[in-house]
Motif scaffolding. Structure first.
Motif, mmCIF file in Angstrom:
data_model
loop_
_atom_site.group_PDB
_atom_site.id
_atom_site.type_symbol
_atom_site.label_atom_id
_atom_site.label_comp_id
_atom_site.label_asym_id
_atom_site.label_seq_id
_atom_site.Cartn_x
_atom_site.Cartn_y
_atom_site.Cartn_z
ATOM 1 N N PRO A 86 99.933 -46.570 95.666
ATOM 2 C CA PRO A 86 98.613 -47.108 95.338
ATOM 3 C C PRO A 86 98.075 -47.976 96.484
ATOM 4 C CG PRO A 86 100.129 -47.422 93.517
ATOM 5 C CD PRO A 86 100.928 -46.839 94.630
ATOM 6 N N LEU A 87 96.808 -47.769 96.833
ATOM 7 C CA LEU A 87 96.210 -48.535 97.918
ATOM 8 C C LEU A 87 95.794 -49.909 97.405
ATOM 9 C CD1 LEU A 87 93.974 -45.758 99.469
ATOM 10 C CD2 LEU A 87 96.015 -46.768 100.470
ATOM 11 N N PRO A 88 95.750 -50.897 98.308
ATOM 12 C CA PRO A 88 95.272 -52.211 97.873
ATOM 13 C C PRO A 88 93.809 -52.144 97.418
ATOM 14 C CG PRO A 88 95.645 -52.142 100.240
ATOM 15 C CD PRO A 88 96.186 -50.880 99.692
ATOM 16 N N LEU A 124 91.915 -38.419 99.412
ATOM 17 C CA LEU A 124 92.826 -39.009 100.397
ATOM 18 C C LEU A 124 93.294 -40.399 99.981
ATOM 19 C CD1 LEU A 124 91.230 -37.900 103.771
ATOM 20 C CD2 LEU A 124 93.217 -36.970 102.593
ATOM 21 N N SER A 125 92.578 -41.026 99.056
ATOM 22 C CA SER A 125 93.050 -42.331 98.609
ATOM 23 C C SER A 125 94.213 -42.183 97.634
ATOM 24 C CB SER A 125 91.911 -43.133 97.978
ATOM 25 O OG SER A 125 91.546 -42.567 96.745
ATOM 26 N N GLU A 126 94.352 -40.999 97.042
ATOM 27 C CA GLU A 126 95.467 -40.758 96.121
ATOM 28 C C GLU A 126 96.606 -39.997 96.796
ATOM 29 O OE1 GLU A 126 95.811 -41.064 92.573
ATOM 30 O OE2 GLU A 126 94.089 -42.402 92.466
ATOM 31 N N PRO A 128 99.733 -51.918 89.146
ATOM 32 C CA PRO A 128 99.684 -50.706 88.319
ATOM 33 C C PRO A 128 101.084 -50.333 87.851
ATOM 34 C CG PRO A 128 99.300 -50.171 90.630
ATOM 35 C CD PRO A 128 99.365 -51.664 90.538
ATOM 36 N N VAL A 129 101.213 -49.894 86.598
ATOM 37 C CA VAL A 129 102.564 -49.588 86.111
ATOM 38 C C VAL A 129 103.191 -48.433 86.875
ATOM 39 C CG1 VAL A 129 102.551 -50.476 83.765
ATOM 40 C CG2 VAL A 129 101.652 -48.220 84.204
ATOM 41 N N LYS A 130 102.359 -47.574 87.476
ATOM 42 C CA LYS A 130 102.975 -46.445 88.169
ATOM 43 C C LYS A 130 103.781 -46.893 89.392
ATOM 44 C CE LYS A 130 98.682 -45.110 90.470
ATOM 45 N NZ LYS A 130 97.586 -44.180 90.352
ATOM 46 N N VAL A 165 86.059 -50.578 100.084
ATOM 47 C CA VAL A 165 85.543 -50.176 101.390
ATOM 48 C C VAL A 165 85.216 -48.676 101.426
ATOM 49 C CG1 VAL A 165 86.214 -49.883 103.806
ATOM 50 C CG2 VAL A 165 86.662 -52.045 102.645
ATOM 51 N N ILE A 166 85.979 -47.899 100.653
ATOM 52 C CA ILE A 166 85.852 -46.432 100.729
ATOM 53 C C ILE A 166 84.404 -45.920 100.627
ATOM 54 C CG2 ILE A 166 86.314 -44.351 99.349
ATOM 55 C CD1 ILE A 166 89.210 -45.232 99.186
ATOM 56 N N PRO A 167 83.629 -46.333 99.593
ATOM 57 C CA PRO A 167 82.267 -45.770 99.500
ATOM 58 C C PRO A 167 81.408 -46.108 100.711
ATOM 59 C CG PRO A 167 82.864 -46.908 97.475
ATOM 60 C CD PRO A 167 83.938 -47.204 98.460
#
Lengths: 494, 353
Positions: free
Chosen positions: B11-13, B343-345, A390-392, B19-21
């Protein structure tokens, strides 16, 4: 504020900045975008904690851990964007967050508000709804809010940016009354004339440092202009052989209003020829942003025409400008230039995704996209964890490289760059400069809009200066003189 | 004093996002145990009867599929719109538009052969839903009218429009109920499995999941609608006709919801009636969020919801837990998913001062 230092990660936004404010005076904090004015004020107002230095209020060392602490010490900040509730009345807005008890004591609050209005000559109907107020009145309300909280120090962040000229005049009257009653004001601006008119002292910041302090009565606009944009003469980069040829970008008689309906571009005409860099200098906010938005096709001008490579291009169409092969480097890469939530690969194809071979018959071609993105990343040395990242996750310099790669990989004949190095570190800045000159050597016509005068001098073959939407003057680099340009930048013709 | 700070995380892999849902579903079932225990149910018995009731025999399994079809369609409708930041809260109304269209054609064109009539109804129902969604999209692009408000309110317009039709021209002769005449036999969806309600609309819904996935990930339009959703300013800068993208997105989104209405009329009820939908359009919003706006995720979330819905009947009989627990589970699932997405962000940092 003594030797205040504030870092963000590895960027130093304020480097030992000192600011003193006495009762009953207006201090102007002057500096270009990114000079550290806003950061300094956010430190003072408790948004940020300092990394070094001291904050003394009335002689006592103080630590603000939130704006609430600052407000309690009698400091108020009036933001450029108002923090008002449109559906409530003036009185209700003034009271928000002040009432201590559970029940509202409207009568008491009204009495206090009316007393303040009387005392400072700031009259607003307490029962008027905020959405019915004009912009100047909303600003009055912000000031009333501050006074209601018994503020002694008012920080005003570019208060005139949103005002019409008559409203500015009124604001200045108000500020004079406030000062006469013993309040102190920090006035942030880069409008020199306003600074001269309203302030008692001027503190100039540049690159996060104090560069000068002057009594307003002992200085003049040209001096302030040159202090603000800097005087360090940098080595002019090797320009290489190039003789300007045919015009590749021509605009005639452009007129446009800004988003607030105020005239921003007022009859601008110029030509950029192949193999030259035309620099557009000026204090920011004098129509450069809007000019770039016209050239990029983002806004429709009221009037005017544009020719690219000798062919008329319809104004106000991004698509048409892209199609004619102009490389566009926007001022705000994060909000305009990039999809921050998408990958490097997806950002590389922003402009080419509708054309072959990237897509055909509405279907994206995965192989072509990947090889295009890889070649972009490679030829501009973008530091990234691959094209799917991702660019971020990229640094500011590399974000700009993504844009440069996307725009320049097809060897454009016209390059329009607006503030291409804003917010970048020195290394990235030099890289961008070199890229601009490379394009020039390859025969492209480059239009460089920048409020960094050093950058303009470093790169340009010709310079034009914008002031209040008009071109104040034009010179080629051999005859360019910083003092003359400083005058043009402050609206003085010569 | 302890203060809470919310800060952005790196950013998470990719696999974490997948897996989250599933993790959200597991946590939902754990949390839902609380009201089940409160209602005096035996937890093991409740959950085993829930899943048995939804998946345990041929009839139940096929019913779960039947129930999933409208949920997949409304979930897809919402997810497709949300992806472009067209906040379509109006899938319910668009579903009604499709249902009305299906009933009108099914009643007034009885002479056509099924292989013409059924596709004709499908296309018309799709268009009816699509055009109904295009109205707020037009208002949004033309005058920046807030789409949340308009799509939501147009639901009520459509409900009352349907009411006035069902008490008026569409009311079955001699009936005093708000109910239309039966549609022609030729308008019925073909049944694919004997002794069940497994109709052609079910594989169609799953096919549409794949088609939407294809549009999203492989086409220019999918790229553009994603771009408009992520940063409309950058999309316009890149030469994308953002208004046209929003209009087309609305048309497809509303069309999918319209198809859900067609399915309910032509495969389940064979009449138009006021309670043709138990809120499929609104549940579609929850499903779209639970599926993380991804078509495959939507299909899984819709299937999960229909398991809960169908299984809840059996659970209620076997474990003595009220049927309404299914609503509780759906609500908890949404909240857990929203918290997980947050929480993923971001991460929460506690600070002592």
């Amino acid at each position: 504020m003594r030797e205040v230092t504030k870092r963000f990660l590895d960027v130093v936004a304020n480097d030992s900045v000192t600011l003193e404010l006495f009762p009953g005076e207006v201090v102007a904090l002057l500096g270009e975008n990114g000079a550290g004015k806003t950061t300094l004020m956010n430190v003072l107002f408790g948004y940020y904690q300092l990394d070094g230095g001291k904050l003394l209020v009335r002689g006592k060392e103080t630590v603000f851990s939130s704006p609430k602490d600052a407000i309690e010490s009698g400091i108020a900040m009036i933001h450029q964007h108002f923090t008002l509730v449109p559906s409530q009345t003036v009185l209700e807005n003034v009271m928000i967050g002040v009432e201590e008890s559970f029940f509202l004591n409207m009568a008491k609050a009204r009495k206090k508000l009316l007393r303040i209005e009387e005392q400072f000559g700031l009259y607003l109907d307490p029962d008027a709804y905020v959405w019915t107020l004009a912009i100047g009145e909303k600003q009055k309300l912000e000031i009333l809010k501050a006074l209601y909280r018994e503020a002694e120090i008012l920080i005003m962040d570019e208060p005139t940016a949103v005002l019409a000229p008559t409203e500015t005049k009124e604001l200045f009257e108000t500020l004079k009354t406030l000062v006469a009653r013993g309040k102190s004001i920090i006035f942030i601006s880069h409008h020199l004339q306003e600074v001269m008119e309203i302030s008692d002292r001027v503190i100039v910041l540049r690159n996060g440092r104090n560069v000068a302090e002057r009594k307003t009565s002992e200085t003049a606009i040209p001096e302030l202009a040159s202090l603000m944009v800097g005087r360090e003469l940098l080595e002019r980069l090797e320009h290489g052989e190039s003789s300007p040829g045919e015009p590749v970008l021509e605009v005639a008689d452009l007129h446009a209003k800004n988003s607030r309906g105020i005239k921003a571009v007022d009859g601008v005409s110029f030509q950029v020829r192949e193999g030259e860099v035309l620099g557009v200098a000026g204090v920011s906010g004098n129509g450069q942003t809007e000019l770039s938005e016209i050239l990029f096709g983002q806004i429709v001008p009221e009037r005017g025409s544009m020719k690219i490579l000798g062919k008329e291009v319809p104004v106000g169409s991004s698509k048409a400008v892209i199609k004619s092969g102009v490389a566009r480097i926007p001022e705000d890469r994060i909000s305009t230039g990039l999809f921050m939530d998408l990958s490097v690969k997806e950002n590389m194809i922003l402009e080419s995704h509708v054309s072959e071979p990237i897509s055909r018959n509405g279907l994206l071609n995965k192989q072509e996209i990947e090889s295009f993105a890889l070649s972009c990343v490679k030829s501009f040395q973008v530091k990234t964890d691959g094209i799917e990242a991702p660019v971020k996750s990229l640094s500011g310099g590399n974000l700009q490289k993504v844009i440069l790669a996307r725009e320049l990989v097809g060897d454009p004949k016209v390059v329009v760059a607006c503030q291409p190095t804003r917010g970048l570190d020195v290394g990235a800045m030099e890289y961008v400069h070199q890229v601009m000159l490379d394009e020039r050597s390859k025969g492209a016509g480059v239009l460089l809009i920048s409020d960094d005068l050093d950058e303009i001098f470093l790169l340009s073959d010709r310079i034009i200066v914008m002031y209040q939407g008009k071109i104040m003057g034009e010179t080629d680099i051999e005859h360019a003189d910083r003092d003359k340009i400083g005058l043009w930048m402050s609206g003085v013709a010569s | 004093m302890i203060s809470m700070n919310i800060v952005k995380r790196k950013p998470l892999p990719h696999w974490v996002r997948i897996v989250i849902p599933f993790a959200a579903v597991v946590i939902t079932l754990l949390l839902a145990a609380i009201p089940i225990l409160f209602a005096g149910g035996n937890l093991g018995k409740a959950y085993s009867s829930l899943f048995y009731g939804a998946l345990g025999n041929r009839f139940n399994l096929l019913e779960t599929f039947v129930k999933s079809s409208p949920l997949i369609l409304t979930g897809l409708a919402v997810a497709f719109a949300f992806r472009a930041r067209f906040w379509n809260i109006g899938a319910e109304g668009q579903l009604f538009a499709g249902a009305i269209m299906a009933a009108v054609i099914g009643i007034y064109f009885p002479g056509l052969p099924p292989y013409i009539l059924v596709p004709f109804i499908m296309v018309s129902g799709f268009l009816a839903g699509g055009l109904w969604a295009a109205v707020p999209a037009f208002l949004k692009t033309k005058w920046k009218v807030d789409d949340v408000v308009t799509t939501l309110l147009l639901n009520y317009v459509m409900i009352h429009l349907m009411g006035s039709l069902l008490f008026g021209p569409l009311q079955a002769p001699g009936s005093s109920w708000p109910r239309s005449s039966a549609i022609a036999d030729a308008a019925h969806y073909p049944m694919l499995i004997a002794r069940s309600r497994f109709h052609i609309g079910i594989p169609l819904a799953f096919a549409l999941v794949l088609i939407i996935w294809f549009i999203n990930s492989k086409t220019v339009f999918g790229y553009q609608s994603k771009g408009v959703g992520i940063n409309i300013r950058a999309a316009a800068f890149g030469g994308i006709n953002t208004n046209m993208v929003i209009l087309k997105t609305a048309l497809i989104s509303g069309g999918l919801a319209g198809l859900a209405g067609v399915g309910e009329v032509c495969a389940i009820q064979y009449h138009l009636l006021m309670d043709i939908s138990p809120g499929y359009g609104y549940t579609g919003i929850v499903i779209a969020m639970l599926g993380n706006l991804h078509p495959i995720g939507v299909a899984l979330a819709a299937f999960f919801f229909s398991i809960i819905n169908v299984g809840a009947q059996t659970m209620s009989r076997m474990a003595g837990v009220p049927v309404y627990i299914s609503g509780v589970i759906e609500g908890v699932a949404l909240m857990v998913m929203l918290i997980f997405l947050l929480l993923s962000e971001y991460k929460i940092r506690w600070k002592r001062s």
